[in-house]
Design a protein around this motif. Structure first.
Motif, mmCIF file in Angstrom:
data_model
loop_
_atom_site.group_PDB
_atom_site.id
_atom_site.type_symbol
_atom_site.label_atom_id
_atom_site.label_comp_id
_atom_site.label_asym_id
_atom_site.label_seq_id
_atom_site.Cartn_x
_atom_site.Cartn_y
_atom_site.Cartn_z
ATOM 1 N N ASP A 70 0.728 -0.786 -0.187
ATOM 2 C CA ASP A 70 -0.341 -0.023 -0.222
ATOM 3 C C ASP A 70 0.664 1.722 -0.551
ATOM 4 O O ASP A 70 0.721 2.274 -0.334
ATOM 5 N N GLU A 73 2.719 1.381 -3.153
ATOM 6 C CA GLU A 73 1.801 1.661 -4.390
ATOM 7 C C GLU A 73 1.586 3.403 -4.279
ATOM 8 O O GLU A 73 1.353 4.228 -5.348
ATOM 9 N N ASP A 76 3.661 5.365 -5.734
ATOM 10 C CA ASP A 76 4.169 5.285 -7.669
ATOM 11 C C ASP A 76 5.396 4.634 -7.606
ATOM 12 O O ASP A 76 5.932 5.069 -8.529
ATOM 13 N N GLU A 79 2.967 -0.526 -8.463
ATOM 14 C CA GLU A 79 1.527 -0.729 -9.203
ATOM 15 C C GLU A 79 1.215 -1.846 -8.909
ATOM 16 O O GLU A 79 1.800 -3.894 -9.508
ATOM 17 N N ARG A 80 -0.176 -2.161 -8.588
ATOM 18 C CA ARG A 80 -1.081 -3.658 -8.346
ATOM 19 C C ARG A 80 -2.094 -3.579 -8.819
ATOM 20 O O ARG A 80 -2.629 -2.511 -9.317
ATOM 21 N N LEU A 92 2.280 -7.697 -8.719
ATOM 22 C CA LEU A 92 2.564 -6.660 -8.601
ATOM 23 C C LEU A 92 3.841 -5.759 -9.703
ATOM 24 O O LEU A 92 4.193 -7.187 -10.210
#
Length: 144
Positions: A70, A73, A76, A79-80, A92
């Motif tokens: 989390d 992400e 940045d 990316e999930r 991922l």
């Protein structure tokens, strides 16, 4: 990396204590959380990862992996996306910003490691690395 010899006189005889002291010295030198870096590096080096695979491989509790991903992400760096075959899973991928962050942190780690291990010559540093990898049952690093 000196200490008060009266308080820890016998403790350095334990290799795990000594390695822990080296790790703590490295953390102090770097001043950034290494756990995030290890996760980013693992994601960068492995395709088709799920959060579960990251947790299993790095020995991180499932709920902690979720918190780490989390945060990465939100920054940045990762990316999930939902898995196309199993909507309960996330795939991922490291972002370009994540790759740049890894490169910067790798440089910082290398510089800090050189300072922390400065009392050892190059052969001793290589032997230390080899012995630790052997103790962890890790294969030798690939030749570059």
């Amino acid at each position: 990396m000196s200490t008060n010899s009266n308080s820890v006189r016998g403790l350095p005889r334990y290799p795990v204590y000594a390695l822990g002291r080296l790790t703590k010295a490295l953390h102090t030198e770097i001043g950034i959380p290494l756990r995030d870096h290890w996760v980013l590096t693992f994601i960068a080096e492995n395709a088709d990862l799920t959060q579960k695979k990251v947790g299993d491989a790095l020995g991180i509790d499932r709920s902690e992996v979720v918190r780490l991903i989390d945060a990465l992400e939100r920054a940045d760096l990762v990316e999930r996306t939902r898995d196309g075959k199993d909507r309960r899973k996330y795939r991922l991928r490291i972002t370009e910003a994540g790759r740049k962050q890894c490169k910067r942190t790798d440089k910082i780690i290398a510089e800090a490691t050189a300072r922390v291990l400065a009392p050892l010559d190059a052969d001793e540093q290589a032997a230390l690395h080899r012995l630790v990898r052997t103790a962890l049952d890790e294969p030798p690093p690939a030749a570059s």
